[in-house]
Design a protein around this motif. Structure first.
Motif, PDB file in Angstrom:
ATOM      1  N   ALA A  40       0.841  -1.193   0.000  1.00  0.00           N
ATOM      2  CA  ALA A  40       0.000   0.000   0.000  1.00  0.00           C
ATOM      3  C   ALA A  40       0.877   1.245   0.000  1.00  0.00           C
ATOM      4  CB  ALA A  40      -0.924   0.009   1.215  1.00  0.00           C
ATOM      5  N   THR A  41       0.513   2.208  -0.829  1.00  0.00           N
ATOM      6  CA  THR A  41       1.319   3.421  -0.970  1.00  0.00           C
ATOM      7  C   THR A  41       1.062   4.435   0.133  1.00  0.00           C
ATOM      8  OG1 THR A  41      -0.343   4.570  -2.306  1.00  0.00           O
ATOM      9  CG2 THR A  41       1.227   3.152  -3.482  1.00  0.00           C
ATOM     10  N   GLY A  42      -0.132   4.366   0.749  1.00  0.00           N
ATOM     11  CA  GLY A  42      -0.538   5.411   1.684  1.00  0.00           C
ATOM     12  C   GLY A  42      -1.180   6.600   1.001  1.00  0.00           C
ATOM     13  N   ARG A  43      -1.373   6.512  -0.323  1.00  0.00           N
ATOM     14  CA  ARG A  43      -1.983   7.596  -1.093  1.00  0.00           C
ATOM     15  C   ARG A  43      -3.377   7.155  -1.562  1.00  0.00           C
ATOM     16  NH1 ARG A  43       3.448   7.526  -2.680  1.00  0.00           N
ATOM     17  NH2 ARG A  43       3.036   6.156  -4.458  1.00  0.00           N
ATOM     18  N   PRO A  44      -4.444   7.774  -1.054  1.00  0.00           N
ATOM     19  CA  PRO A  44      -5.799   7.333  -1.395  1.00  0.00           C
ATOM     20  C   PRO A  44      -6.101   7.353  -2.892  1.00  0.00           C
ATOM     21  CG  PRO A  44      -5.859   8.807   0.494  1.00  0.00           C
ATOM     22  CD  PRO A  44      -4.452   8.842  -0.042  1.00  0.00           C
ATOM     23  N   ASP A  45      -5.475   8.263  -3.637  1.00  0.00           N
ATOM     24  CA  ASP A  45      -5.758   8.347  -5.071  1.00  0.00           C
ATOM     25  C   ASP A  45      -5.005   7.295  -5.890  1.00  0.00           C
ATOM     26  OD1 ASP A  45      -3.337   9.539  -4.434  1.00  0.00           O
ATOM     27  OD2 ASP A  45      -3.419  10.936  -6.131  1.00  0.00           O
ATOM     28  N   ASP A  46      -4.025   6.636  -5.270  1.00  0.00           N
ATOM     29  CA  ASP A  46      -3.238   5.595  -5.946  1.00  0.00           C
ATOM     30  C   ASP A  46      -2.759   4.627  -4.870  1.00  0.00           C
ATOM     31  OD1 ASP A  46      -1.792   4.170  -7.837  1.00  0.00           O
ATOM     32  OD2 ASP A  46      -0.039   5.493  -7.712  1.00  0.00           O
ATOM     33  N   PRO A  47      -3.677   3.828  -4.307  1.00  0.00           N
ATOM     34  CA  PRO A  47      -3.406   3.164  -3.023  1.00  0.00           C
ATOM     35  C   PRO A  47      -2.454   1.980  -3.054  1.00  0.00           C
ATOM     36  CG  PRO A  47      -5.567   2.546  -3.831  1.00  0.00           C
ATOM     37  CD  PRO A  47      -5.064   3.608  -4.759  1.00  0.00           C
ATOM     38  N   ILE A  48      -2.273   1.324  -4.211  1.00  0.00           N
ATOM     39  CA  ILE A  48      -1.488   0.093  -4.263  1.00  0.00           C
ATOM     40  C   ILE A  48      -0.362   0.255  -5.289  1.00  0.00           C
ATOM     41  CG2 ILE A  48      -1.530  -2.385  -4.735  1.00  0.00           C
ATOM     42  CD1 ILE A  48      -3.145  -1.667  -2.282  1.00  0.00           C
ATOM     43  N   TYR A  49       0.846  -0.118  -4.894  1.00  0.00           N
ATOM     44  CA  TYR A  49       1.959  -0.088  -5.837  1.00  0.00           C
ATOM     45  C   TYR A  49       1.684  -1.029  -7.005  1.00  0.00           C
ATOM     46  CZ  TYR A  49       4.808   2.302  -2.305  1.00  0.00           C
ATOM     47  OH  TYR A  49       5.297   3.215  -1.400  1.00  0.00           O
ATOM     48  N   GLY A  50       2.184  -0.662  -8.167  1.00  0.00           N
ATOM     49  CA  GLY A  50       2.094  -1.551  -9.312  1.00  0.00           C
ATOM     50  C   GLY A  50       2.783  -2.874  -9.016  1.00  0.00           C
ATOM     51  N   PHE A  51       2.411  -3.890  -9.772  1.00  0.00           N
ATOM     52  CA  PHE A  51       2.892  -5.236  -9.490  1.00  0.00           C
ATOM     53  C   PHE A  51       4.414  -5.309  -9.452  1.00  0.00           C
ATOM     54  CE2 PHE A  51       4.291  -9.426 -10.897  1.00  0.00           C
ATOM     55  CZ  PHE A  51       3.612 -10.255 -10.023  1.00  0.00           C
ATOM     56  N   ASP A  52       5.068  -4.835 -10.483  1.00  0.00           N
ATOM     57  CA  ASP A  52       6.528  -4.944 -10.561  1.00  0.00           C
ATOM     58  C   ASP A  52       7.205  -4.177  -9.430  1.00  0.00           C
ATOM     59  OD1 ASP A  52       6.306  -6.537 -12.799  1.00  0.00           O
ATOM     60  OD2 ASP A  52       6.646  -4.904 -14.222  1.00  0.00           O
ATOM     61  N   ALA A  53       6.710  -2.980  -9.147  1.00  0.00           N
ATOM     62  CA  ALA A  53       7.298  -2.182  -8.068  1.00  0.00           C
ATOM     63  C   ALA A  53       7.110  -2.872  -6.722  1.00  0.00           C
ATOM     64  CB  ALA A  53       6.665  -0.794  -8.040  1.00  0.00           C
ATOM     65  N   ALA A  54       5.927  -3.446  -6.506  1.00  0.00           N
ATOM     66  CA  ALA A  54       5.662  -4.134  -5.246  1.00  0.00           C
ATOM     67  C   ALA A  54       6.611  -5.313  -5.052  1.00  0.00           C
ATOM     68  CB  ALA A  54       4.208  -4.609  -5.207  1.00  0.00           C
ATOM     69  N   VAL A  55       6.845  -6.068  -6.119  1.00  0.00           N
ATOM     70  CA  VAL A  55       7.733  -7.225  -6.027  1.00  0.00           C
ATOM     71  C   VAL A  55       9.172  -6.787  -5.760  1.00  0.00           C
ATOM     72  CG1 VAL A  55       8.690  -9.192  -7.286  1.00  0.00           C
ATOM     73  CG2 VAL A  55       6.248  -8.668  -7.460  1.00  0.00           C
ATOM     74  N   GLU A  56       9.621  -5.740  -6.418  1.00  0.00           N
ATOM     75  CA  GLU A  56      10.997  -5.267  -6.217  1.00  0.00           C
ATOM     76  C   GLU A  56      11.213  -4.763  -4.802  1.00  0.00           C
ATOM     77  OE1 GLU A  56      13.714  -5.658  -8.079  1.00  0.00           O
ATOM     78  OE2 GLU A  56      12.287  -6.944  -9.142  1.00  0.00           O
ATOM     79  N   ARG A  57      10.192  -4.187  -4.217  1.00  0.00           N
ATOM     80  CA  ARG A  57      10.298  -3.704  -2.835  1.00  0.00           C
ATOM     81  C   ARG A  57      10.465  -4.889  -1.875  1.00  0.00           C
ATOM     82  NH1 ARG A  57       7.981   0.662  -0.900  1.00  0.00           N
ATOM     83  NH2 ARG A  57       6.408  -0.584   0.177  1.00  0.00           N
ATOM     84  N   VAL A  58       9.706  -5.948  -2.102  1.00  0.00           N
ATOM     85  CA  VAL A  58       9.859  -7.143  -1.266  1.00  0.00           C
ATOM     86  C   VAL A  58      11.225  -7.777  -1.483  1.00  0.00           C
ATOM     87  CG1 VAL A  58       8.982  -9.481  -0.845  1.00  0.00           C
ATOM     88  CG2 VAL A  58       7.380  -7.573  -1.136  1.00  0.00           C
ATOM     89  N   ARG A  59      11.673  -7.815  -2.736  1.00  0.00           N
ATOM     90  CA  ARG A  59      12.981  -8.396  -3.035  1.00  0.00           C
ATOM     91  C   ARG A  59      14.098  -7.640  -2.305  1.00  0.00           C
ATOM     92  NH1 ARG A  59      13.445 -11.561  -7.094  1.00  0.00           N
ATOM     93  NH2 ARG A  59      11.823 -10.476  -8.278  1.00  0.00           N
ATOM     94  N   ALA A  60      14.015  -6.321  -2.287  1.00  0.00           N
ATOM     95  CA  ALA A  60      15.029  -5.520  -1.600  1.00  0.00           C
ATOM     96  C   ALA A  60      14.999  -5.774  -0.101  1.00  0.00           C
ATOM     97  CB  ALA A  60      14.792  -4.038  -1.887  1.00  0.00           C
ATOM     98  N   ALA A  61      13.791  -5.914   0.464  1.00  0.00           N
ATOM     99  CA  ALA A  61      13.673  -6.211   1.888  1.00  0.00           C
ATOM    100  C   ALA A  61      14.267  -7.579   2.209  1.00  0.00           C
ATOM    101  CB  ALA A  61      12.207  -6.162   2.307  1.00  0.00           C
ATOM    102  N   ALA A  62      14.005  -8.567   1.330  1.00  0.00           N
ATOM    103  CA  ALA A  62      14.536  -9.920   1.537  1.00  0.00           C
ATOM    104  C   ALA A  62      16.059  -9.924   1.457  1.00  0.00           C
ATOM    105  CB  ALA A  62      13.940 -10.876   0.513  1.00  0.00           C
ATOM    106  N   GLU A  63      16.607  -9.193   0.528  1.00  0.00           N
ATOM    107  CA  GLU A  63      18.068  -9.132   0.400  1.00  0.00           C
ATOM    108  C   GLU A  63      18.691  -8.445   1.612  1.00  0.00           C
ATOM    109  OE1 GLU A  63      18.590  -7.200  -3.337  1.00  0.00           O
ATOM    110  OE2 GLU A  63      18.151  -9.016  -4.517  1.00  0.00           O
ATOM    111  N   ALA A  64      17.987  -7.462   2.178  1.00  0.00           N
ATOM    112  CA  ALA A  64      18.523  -6.732   3.333  1.00  0.00           C
ATOM    113  C   ALA A  64      18.603  -7.615   4.563  1.00  0.00           C
ATOM    114  CB  ALA A  64      17.660  -5.504   3.623  1.00  0.00           C
TER     115      ALA A  64
END
Length: 274
Positions: free
Chosen positions: A118-142
């Motif tokens: 979730a982006t926290g922005r009501p007008d665009d509440p959910i990250y796009g699929f690819d961006a969401a996956v890359e964010r999880v990947r970065a967290a997993a690598e960290a």
């Protein structure tokens, strides 16, 4: 003192066993100690509960990463139980923001935490699929090689996007990107919960007390759920008790509200001297 590595191993073992476990959400050191005293095996923080206690909104605008991690650290230090944290969306749009949040969470003594899409922005509440996956990947690598269980959250159902197929697609991709636990808060019913559990290859967390119908631990376990949290519902229950007591005094002029005595309260919330 129980080390972070020992807490991590205990947390891992809870996810590996056959039966589901409940991981309640304290909002401060005292509530954490009470829940540990009652016999729960792991704890999770709650941004909503923290927000209630501070008189703020449950949003990234009102609760900073420093606020969340300071609260988490106080809960970690209050008991010997494993603690996982609600880390919002990683406090930034970039994968690097998620990675930094995970590293700071580990430094705070946490052995788990969640990153949501979730982006926290009501007008665009959910990250796009690819961006969401890359964010999880970065967290997993960290957290690679560190004593930390990463939970990835798909927030569709909390933001007016009741798309079960997309939610499952995201959870599957989060798993492939390195998440250890998968979580889709707000699923509408036990059938949807069971469908998610069958569709993924990692332990599934569900939250009860959030919205809609509540199910028993046994029913959730049969559906395939491994971990159950309560979000801010225990904090809301505590506020409800306070509200009822205050209303009795104001409207009736009596003091018959339920309460524990001072010694019992101290026993539940203050650790014994060592």
């Amino acid at each position: 003192m129980v080390t972070q590595e020992e807490k991590y191993r205990r947390f891992m073992a809870l996810h590996a066993r056959e039966r589901a476990f409940v991981m309640p959400n304290p909002w401060d050191a005292g509530s954490a100690r009470l829940l540990a005293h009652l016999g729960f095996e792991a704890l999770a923080t709650t941004s909503a509960g923290l927000a209630f206690s501070l008189g703020r909104r449950d949003s990234a605008a009102d609760l900073s990463r420093d606020d969340i991690l300071a609260n988490a650290k106080a809960i970690v230090e209050a008991t010997d139980l494993p603690v996982s944290a609600d880390l919002e969306n990683g406090f930034g749009d970039l994968p690097e923001d998620c990675a930094l949040t995970i590293r700071l969470a580990i430094e705070a003594g946490l052995v788990g935490g969640s990153i949501e899409d979730a982006t926290g922005r009501p007008d665009d509440p959910i990250y796009g699929f690819d961006a969401a996956v890359e964010r999880v990947r970065a967290a997993a690598e960290a957290r690679a090689g560190k004593p930390f269980i990463l939970t990835a959250r798909s927030e569709n159902f909390l933001w007016g996007r009741p798309d079960l197929a997309d939610t499952i697609r995201r959870l599957q991709a989060f798993s492939e990107a390195g998440a250890d636990v998968l979580y889709a808060p707000g699923l509408p019913d036990i059938e949807a919960i069971a469908t998610v559990c069958r569709a993924v290859d990692k332990p599934v967390n569900v939250v009860m007390g959030l919205q809609g119908e509540n199910y028993s631990v046994t029913a959730l376990e049969r559906a395939g759920v491994r971990r159950i949290s309560v979000g801010g519902s225990f904090a809301r229950a505590a506020l409800s008790g306070l509200k009822q007591a205050a209303e009795e005094v104001l409207t009736e002029g009596t003091f018959n509200y339920e309460r524990v005595d001072g010694s019992e309260a101290e026993r539940l919330t203050v650790p014994p001297k060592r």
